[in-house]
Design a protein around this motif. Structure first.
Motif, PDB file in Angstrom:
ATOM      1  N   GLN A  87       9.390  31.675 -16.928  1.00 54.28           N
ATOM      2  CA  GLN A  87      10.760  31.691 -16.413  1.00 54.28           C
ATOM      3  C   GLN A  87      10.820  31.024 -15.036  1.00 54.28           C
ATOM      4  O   GLN A  87      11.776  30.302 -14.725  1.00 54.28           O
ATOM      5  N   THR A  88       9.786  31.253 -14.226  1.00 52.29           N
ATOM      6  CA  THR A  88       9.740  30.609 -12.915  1.00 52.29           C
ATOM      7  C   THR A  88       9.589  29.106 -13.065  1.00 52.29           C
ATOM      8  O   THR A  88      10.224  28.321 -12.337  1.00 52.29           O
ATOM      9  N   LEU A  89       8.755  28.683 -14.014  1.00 55.00           N
ATOM     10  CA  LEU A  89       8.602  27.243 -14.263  1.00 55.00           C
ATOM     11  C   LEU A  89       9.940  26.617 -14.648  1.00 55.00           C
ATOM     12  O   LEU A  89      10.274  25.516 -14.189  1.00 55.00           O
ATOM     13  N   ALA A  90      10.682  27.324 -15.486  1.00 54.88           N
ATOM     14  CA  ALA A  90      11.996  26.819 -15.908  1.00 54.88           C
ATOM     15  C   ALA A  90      12.933  26.711 -14.709  1.00 54.88           C
ATOM     16  O   ALA A  90      13.728  25.764 -14.599  1.00 54.88           O
ATOM     17  N   GLN A  91      12.826  27.689 -13.802  1.00 54.12           N
ATOM     18  CA  GLN A  91      13.678  27.644 -12.613  1.00 54.12           C
ATOM     19  C   GLN A  91      13.313  26.465 -11.719  1.00 54.12           C
ATOM     20  O   GLN A  91      14.188  25.743 -11.220  1.00 54.12           O
ATOM     21  N   TRP A  92      12.002  26.238 -11.505  1.00 53.29           N
ATOM     22  CA  TRP A  92      11.570  25.086 -10.712  1.00 53.29           C
ATOM     23  C   TRP A  92      12.094  23.788 -11.318  1.00 53.29           C
ATOM     24  O   TRP A  92      12.540  22.895 -10.606  1.00 53.29           O
ATOM     25  N   ASP A  93      12.018  23.726 -12.639  1.00 53.44           N
ATOM     26  CA  ASP A  93      12.461  22.518 -13.318  1.00 53.44           C
ATOM     27  C   ASP A  93      13.973  22.342 -13.174  1.00 53.44           C
ATOM     28  O   ASP A  93      14.468  21.231 -12.946  1.00 53.44           O
ATOM     29  N   SER A  94      14.712  23.436 -13.301  1.00 53.13           N
ATOM     30  CA  SER A  94      16.179  23.353 -13.270  1.00 53.13           C
ATOM     31  C   SER A  94      16.697  22.911 -11.898  1.00 53.13           C
ATOM     32  O   SER A  94      17.715  22.224 -11.803  1.00 53.13           O
ATOM     33  N   ILE A  95      15.989  23.295 -10.826  1.00 51.55           N
ATOM     34  CA  ILE A  95      16.449  22.914  -9.488  1.00 51.55           C
ATOM     35  C   ILE A  95      15.789  21.628  -9.004  1.00 51.55           C
ATOM     36  O   ILE A  95      16.093  21.142  -7.913  1.00 51.55           O
ATOM     37  N   GLY A  96      14.876  21.072  -9.833  1.00 50.37           N
ATOM     38  CA  GLY A  96      14.172  19.865  -9.408  1.00 50.37           C
ATOM     39  C   GLY A  96      13.351  20.109  -8.159  1.00 50.37           C
ATOM     40  O   GLY A  96      13.436  19.375  -7.174  1.00 50.37           O
ATOM     41  N   LEU A  97      12.522  21.179  -8.182  1.00 54.49           N
ATOM     42  CA  LEU A  97      11.831  21.622  -6.975  1.00 54.49           C
ATOM     43  C   LEU A  97      10.976  20.523  -6.362  1.00 54.49           C
ATOM     44  O   LEU A  97      11.027  20.279  -5.150  1.00 54.49           O
ATOM     45  N   TYR A  98      10.186  19.841  -7.183  1.00 57.81           N
ATOM     46  CA  TYR A  98       9.295  18.827  -6.612  1.00 57.81           C
ATOM     47  C   TYR A  98      10.094  17.721  -5.923  1.00 57.81           C
ATOM     48  O   TYR A  98       9.755  17.279  -4.822  1.00 57.81           O
ATOM     49  N   GLN A  99      11.184  17.297  -6.562  1.00 58.35           N
ATOM     50  CA  GLN A  99      12.019  16.243  -5.969  1.00 58.35           C
ATOM     51  C   GLN A  99      12.651  16.728  -4.660  1.00 58.35           C
ATOM     52  O   GLN A  99      12.752  15.977  -3.684  1.00 58.35           O
ATOM     53  N   LYS A 100      13.056  17.998  -4.622  1.00 58.85           N
ATOM     54  CA  LYS A 100      13.634  18.543  -3.393  1.00 58.85           C
ATOM     55  C   LYS A 100      12.586  18.605  -2.278  1.00 58.85           C
ATOM     56  O   LYS A 100      12.900  18.372  -1.099  1.00 58.85           O
ATOM     57  N   MET A 101      11.352  18.915  -2.658  1.00 58.26           N
ATOM     58  CA  MET A 101      10.283  18.914  -1.656  1.00 58.26           C
ATOM     59  C   MET A 101      10.082  17.513  -1.087  1.00 58.26           C
ATOM     60  O   MET A 101       9.857  17.339   0.109  1.00 58.26           O
ATOM     61  N   ARG A 102      10.198  16.506  -1.943  1.00 53.61           N
ATOM     62  CA  ARG A 102      10.051  15.125  -1.461  1.00 53.61           C
ATOM     63  C   ARG A 102      11.205  14.737  -0.532  1.00 53.61           C
ATOM     64  O   ARG A 102      11.014  14.080   0.481  1.00 53.61           O
ATOM     65  N   GLU A 103      12.402  15.131  -0.922  1.00 57.14           N
ATOM     66  CA  GLU A 103      13.562  14.819  -0.081  1.00 57.14           C
ATOM     67  C   GLU A 103      13.426  15.510   1.271  1.00 57.14           C
ATOM     68  O   GLU A 103      13.696  14.919   2.321  1.00 57.14           O
ATOM     69  N   GLN A 104      13.008  16.764   1.240  1.00 57.06           N
ATOM     70  CA  GLN A 104      12.885  17.529   2.480  1.00 57.06           C
ATOM     71  C   GLN A 104      11.751  16.985   3.342  1.00 57.06           C
ATOM     72  O   GLN A 104      11.794  17.060   4.568  1.00 57.06           O
ATOM     73  N   GLY A 105      10.736  16.417   2.689  1.00 55.58           N
ATOM     74  CA  GLY A 105       9.574  15.915   3.425  1.00 55.58           C
ATOM     75  C   GLY A 105       9.793  14.544   4.032  1.00 55.58           C
ATOM     76  O   GLY A 105       8.952  14.072   4.810  1.00 55.58           O
ATOM     77  N   ASN A 106      10.888  13.904   3.674  1.00 53.87           N
ATOM     78  CA  ASN A 106      11.143  12.559   4.181  1.00 53.87           C
ATOM     79  C   ASN A 106      11.175  12.555   5.711  1.00 53.87           C
ATOM     80  O   ASN A 106      11.921  13.297   6.341  1.00 53.87           O
ATOM     81  N   GLY A 107      10.341  11.717   6.284  1.00 53.57           N
ATOM     82  CA  GLY A 107      10.276  11.635   7.744  1.00 53.57           C
ATOM     83  C   GLY A 107       9.191  12.482   8.367  1.00 53.57           C
ATOM     84  O   GLY A 107       8.877  12.339   9.551  1.00 53.57           O
ATOM     85  N   ARG A 108       8.591  13.384   7.595  1.00 50.09           N
ATOM     86  CA  ARG A 108       7.489  14.194   8.116  1.00 50.09           C
ATOM     87  C   ARG A 108       6.202  13.375   8.142  1.00 50.09           C
ATOM     88  O   ARG A 108       6.099  12.341   7.470  1.00 50.09           O
ATOM     89  N   PRO A 109       5.177  13.838   8.862  1.00 54.65           N
ATOM     90  CA  PRO A 109       3.863  13.189   8.762  1.00 54.65           C
ATOM     91  C   PRO A 109       3.387  13.227   7.305  1.00 54.65           C
ATOM     92  O   PRO A 109       3.600  14.215   6.597  1.00 54.65           O
ATOM     93  N   LEU A 110       2.750  12.149   6.876  1.00 58.50           N
ATOM     94  CA  LEU A 110       2.350  12.026   5.475  1.00 58.50           C
ATOM     95  C   LEU A 110       0.929  12.545   5.261  1.00 58.50           C
ATOM     96  O   LEU A 110       0.031  12.287   6.062  1.00 58.50           O
ATOM     97  N   PHE A 111       0.730  13.293   4.189  1.00 60.10           N
ATOM     98  CA  PHE A 111      -0.616  13.705   3.768  1.00 60.10           C
ATOM     99  C   PHE A 111      -0.753  13.359   2.299  1.00 60.10           C
ATOM    100  O   PHE A 111       0.000  13.863   1.462  1.00 60.10           O
ATOM    101  N   VAL A 112      -1.718  12.491   1.978  1.00 61.37           N
ATOM    102  CA  VAL A 112      -1.886  12.036   0.599  1.00 61.37           C
ATOM    103  C   VAL A 112      -3.210  12.525   0.034  1.00 61.37           C
ATOM    104  O   VAL A 112      -4.286  12.147   0.506  1.00 61.37           O
ATOM    105  N   LEU A 113      -3.118  13.396  -0.943  1.00 60.92           N
ATOM    106  CA  LEU A 113      -4.260  13.768  -1.771  1.00 60.92           C
ATOM    107  C   LEU A 113      -4.152  12.932  -3.041  1.00 60.92           C
ATOM    108  O   LEU A 113      -3.210  13.086  -3.815  1.00 60.92           O
ATOM    109  N   HIS A 114      -5.099  12.041  -3.236  1.00 60.99           N
ATOM    110  CA  HIS A 114      -5.056  11.157  -4.408  1.00 60.99           C
ATOM    111  C   HIS A 114      -5.783  11.824  -5.563  1.00 60.99           C
ATOM    112  O   HIS A 114      -6.927  12.251  -5.422  1.00 60.99           O
TER     113      HIS A 114
END
Length: 942
Positions: free
Chosen positions: A27-54
């Motif tokens: 149910q939590t996974l469905a909620q993350w998906d419904s709000i586009g959590l990962y995309q919101k994290m990217r939008e919120q992170g715009n302009g912050r220092p970048l950390f890339v784990l490849h």
């Protein structure tokens, strides 16, 4: 009779005691998906220092196993903790899609004789299916990432990027064609990378073979004796099939060699091995002369089966602890032999290569043509015996290299392959080996021992064979001149043209390409090769075509990630190939840091095996216990070594989880009716114990942040768990129950502790969010006050106030109080077990303390009883302690406990003399009357 229960502030929350994780997590996974959590994290992170784990791409074949789960969960913990630390931390998952295992699966399912283009089509389809299955399992583990846009090495753009990376390395002068022994699998029909080799026991024919000397005058001079008998130099080998390829004999230049008279002939052996060798042959003999190995250089001996000579070459790698001290050299079938023969002037064209790619001797080979090498062994032994060259034959069992896929024995086989040269001097003036070793020095390794491991591998590794003979792989888009064998002079330009076509229609574009389409009239002079690239080149160049440019994970730092993270086997795999390609293309490693985790074993340290029955499937864990239990186990394990896992160990993780969950539930339940916007108490107005609790959380938060930064997740687990069990559960939360339940709803005493609990909960939910991702989200939704959609759209909580410098009741003070409380608890438990008292509140405790403790405990006044959770708590000088007082582990403290004779207050359950002193409330104490009808009691400390 008054129902005093309604006057209490009893805990209440909808946050359930039982996690029910297998049902609630989806149910939590469905909620993350419904709000586009990962995309919101990217939008919120715009302009912050970048950390890339490849992401090191897992192979697109089969269900994920516990090792995959460990890897992805550690990555997710890092990405989440970096996000909470205020970084923009994108995570683009990837998959490695080409290579033999997928081709093998297609071969098993559809047969071996499919057209090559059909094989590639089926491989592409199969890899796509496997990716979808693995993706679903990774998502179920709670791993946040750009799952809608992962990178796949079989995507056309990435296939084009791989050949463009090759072009840069060709342009840099690192790529060459050469003859060299490589690990060869007859079933694969191809060279194998080191990572595709495993070792198993194998039975082999061990033979001692004599080569007769033809330069007798030179040999006599070397030993300083007259020779009246034939001389045989004796070699020992476990690969009789290589005898037809023998072209030299290797001896150690500094060793002592002996001529041994055995009657009808003389044997030439290393002196230290004479006795053992004669015993093996069943002969008796006498040493008649000795000399050093360097004196025997270039003396010729007759090959026992063919009309050619085998000269003596000196070689430091000859071992003297077994065999005869003489190594038979077949340069086509041994790496050391190959280079030694080249050093002595043998041209590559002169190297004999009688074994074909399928393991069969070429038809023209005298005696053994057309025979498969393993079957030919017996015939070779028999022929050696027939000509009088065989001194001994026996069967031994030893560790031998096998194909990791087919489980069949491998051989070293010299073939024309394409290599990346480790020691080629390029235009910049440094070699690839030098660049890579320097890059290792600039890289941060976690754990630190990884640096020496990778350094040693690079320092000693041979040239990298990057060509394979397979269908499902990225091509080496080369055109070779039919006469000279040289690459087309416009190779780099031609590769770019091929890359453009691959970008449009995939690797199939190369295989369908007619040379004339690119070469025009030159096509008749050139051959289009069909070799494919080593799959490690595919994944090893992802820094170039994934981290660069317009890809979703491309960034202004260019092709350099902050962190690569994989299992310890990747020192010779992805870490290794990425390092070499990065140094060749960009002059530096593609990573700033390398994190290595160990392999999973069972609780007895045994490797996971279906036959042993100790395999723990992550899917089973998520279905039975929940992903958060698996994640908690990963965080609790020290990944720097082997990671033990079993059902018992996971159950212990589930027990620890319940402690943390129950702590969170207590906090939430006691925040019932608390509005942080208007009910929070300023730090300077809070009770002393509450201020300490918040300060303790603040100090802990610093430690937790540091542990996350240093990737010490087991420390995070231990610190959070211990805080929940000890400081909170065993001390603070236990003490404040009375104040929380019995004081006035809006009293300072209650709002102070609610403020502390609220702030601790706000911090705690973030501390656990990288690990207990589902549970943290659940807690987040139940916390009071306005808040955004997910805990992951926030950073570490900044509302924890520290005790001012010089505070009288500081952390040291409360640590001493905690020790006193522990001592009291032990004696109360003893009294309960002895049936002397019932509950703790039935007890009256007297503390006999030294002067320092009297002063310390005296600062709490009457509130000491709320700390000890007894009906009374008196402090007396230690000297006044009666003989029956109990000794404690606290220095300078003894105590006695007696059962209270006073009546019990029906509301607070304390036994007090003043119960019933108010006629209107005959069943409760004066304190409770005041809390119900008066101004309410005043608390200062606890």
């Amino acid at each position: 009779m008054t129902d005093y229960k309604t006057t209490l502030n009893l805990p209440e929350t909808e946050f359930p005691m039982r996690g029910g994780l297998p049902n609630r997590e989806p149910q939590t996974l469905a909620q993350w998906d419904s709000i586009g959590l990962y995309q919101k994290m990217r939008e919120q992170g715009n302009g912050r220092p970048l950390f890339v784990l490849h992401d090191g791409p897992p192979y697109a074949n089969g269900d994920i196993h516990i090792g995959h789960a460990v890897n992805k969960v550690i990555k997710d913990i890092i990405v989440r903790s970096k996000t909470l630390s205020g970084f923009d931390a994108p995570y683009v998952p990837g998959w490695d899609c080409h290579g033999l295992p997928i081709e093998h699966r297609v071969e098993v399912k559809h047969g071996k004789n499919l057209p090559a283009d059909k094989v590639r089509e089926l491989c592409r389809e199969y890899a796509a299916e496997q990716i979808e299955g693995q993706k679903a399992d990774f998502i179920r583990l709670g791993v946040l990432g750009d799952w809608d846009n992962p990178y796949k090495t079989m995507e056309f753009a990435n296939e084009a990027g791989i050949v463009r990376a090759l072009a840069k390395m060709v342009e840099g002068g690192f790529v060459f064609q050469g003859l060299k022994p490589v690990n060869w699998c007859f079933d694969c029909g191809s060279a194998l990378a080191e990572a595709e080799v495993e070792y198993q026991d194998k039975k082999s024919d061990a033979i001692d073979v004599g080569f007769t000397c033809v330069d007798t005058d030179k040999l006599a001079a070397a030993f300083g004796v007259e020779l009246s008998k034939p001389v045989q130099i004796v070699i020992w080998t476990t690969t009789p099939w290589t005898i037809p390829g023998n072209q030299a004999l290797n001896i150690h230049p500094e060793a002592i060699y002996a001529l041994v008279d055995v009657g009808d002939r003389l044997l030439l052996l290393a002196e230290t091995l004479v006795e053992g060798s004669l015993q093996r042959y069943g002969l008796e003999g006498e040493i008649i002369a000795r000399t050093t190995g360097d004196k025997l250089e270039l003396i010729n001996f007759q090959h026992p089966l063919y009309e050619r000579y085998s000269p003596v070459y000196l070689a430091d790698y000859v071992e003297l602890d077994a065999g005869t001290g003489i190594v038979h050299s077949a340069p086509a079938y041994g790496e050391d032999d190959f280079y030694t023969c080249l050093k002595y002037g043998m041209h590559q064209d002169d190297i004999l290569r009688p074994v074909q790619s399928n393991g069969v001797f070429e038809p023209a080979l005298e005696h053994f043509g057309g025979q498969f090498i393993w079957k030919a062994n017996a015939n070779i032994v028999a022929k050696l015996d027939e000509v009088g060259a065989l001194l001994k034959h026996e069967t031994i069992q030893h560790s031998y290299m096998h194909c990791w896929r087919h489980k069949t024995p491998l051989v070293y086989r010299a073939t024309a392959q394409w290599f990346v040269g480790m020691d080629k001097q390029v235009a910049a003036g440094d070699t690839l080996r030098e660049r890579a070793l320097n890059a290792i020095e600039q890289t941060v390794f976690t754990p630190a021992w990884g640096q020496a491991r990778l350094h040693n591998m690079i320092a000693g590794r041979p040239d990298w064979c990057i060509s394979r003979q397979r269908n499902w792989g990225v091509p080496l888009p080369f055109f070779l001149h039919k006469v000279t064998g040289e690459l087309h002079p416009r190779t780099v330009e031609l590769i770019e043209q091929v890359a453009q076509r691959i970008e449009q229609s995939g690797i199939e574009a190369w295989f369908k390409l007619e040379p004339a389409e690119l070469l025009g009239d030159e096509a008749a002079d050139y051959e289009k090769i069909s070799d494919t690239l080593d799959v490690w080149f595919d994944s090893g160049t992802t820094h170039s075509h994934v981290l660069r440019g317009s890809h979703p994970q491309g960034h202004e730092q260019g092709p350099r990630a902050d962190l690569y993270l994989e299992g310890s086997d990747q020192h010779r795999g992805w870490f290794h190939s990425s390092l070499l390609t990065g140094c060749a293309i960009d002059g530096h490693a593609p990573y700033r840091g390398l994190l290595t985790h160990g392999f999973t074993v069972d609780e007895k340290g045994r490797k996971m095996s279906k036959s042993v029955g100790n395999v723990i499937a992550p899917q089973e864990v998520t279905n039975s216990l929940g992903a958060d239990i698996l994640r908690l186990w990963v965080s609790s394990a020290d990944y720097s070594g082997e990671m033990s896992v079993s059902k018992t160990i996971l159950q212990r993780s589930a027990d620890a989880y319940r402690r943390i969950r129950n702590t969170a539930r207590f906090l939430l339940a006691n925040l019932n009716g608390f509005d942080p916007a208007k009910d929070q108490v300023a730090a300077e107005d809070m009770l002393a114990l509450d201020r300490w609790a918040v300060d303790a959380a603040a100090r802990l938060q610093d430690e937790i942040h540091a542990s996350y930064e240093e990737y010490r997740f087991h420390n995070v687990y231990q610190k959070v768990h211990n805080f929940c069990v000890q400081e909170l559960g065993g001390f603070y939360l236990d003490i404040i129950k009375d104040r929380q339940y019995t004081t006035g709803t809006d009293s300072l005493a209650r709002r102070s502790c609610q403020t502390a609990m609220y702030q601790i909960a706000e911090a705690l939910v973030r501390w656990i969010a990288p690990v207990l991702s589902f549970t943290a989200e659940e807690i987040w939704q139940h916390l009071p006050g306005e808040r955004n959609e997910s805990v992951m759209l926030n950073t570490w909580y900044q509302g924890l106030s520290r005790l001012p410098a010089g505070a009288e009741l500081d952390n040291s003070y409360w640590q001493q109080v905690m020790a006193v409380k522990d001592a009291v608890n032990k004696e109360l438990e003893n009294q309960r077990n002895a049936k002397a008292i019932g509950g703790n509140l039935q007890a009256e405790v007297t503390l006999y303390a030294n002067e320092q403790l009297v002063q310390l405990l005296g600062q709490l006044g009457d509130e000491l009883r709320f700390v000890t959770i007894t009906s009374t708590a008196a402090v007396q000088p230690l000297a006044s302690a009666p003989d029956n007082a109990v000794d404690t582990e606290v220095e300078g403290l003894r105590l006695s406990v007696v059962k209270s004779a006073e009546p019990k207050c029906e509301r607070c359950w304390h036994h007090r003399a003043d119960v019933g002193s108010n006629p209107a409330h005959p069943a409760i104490c004066v304190r409770c009357v005041d809390n119900i009808e008066g101004k309410g009691e005043v608390r200062h400390y606890a």
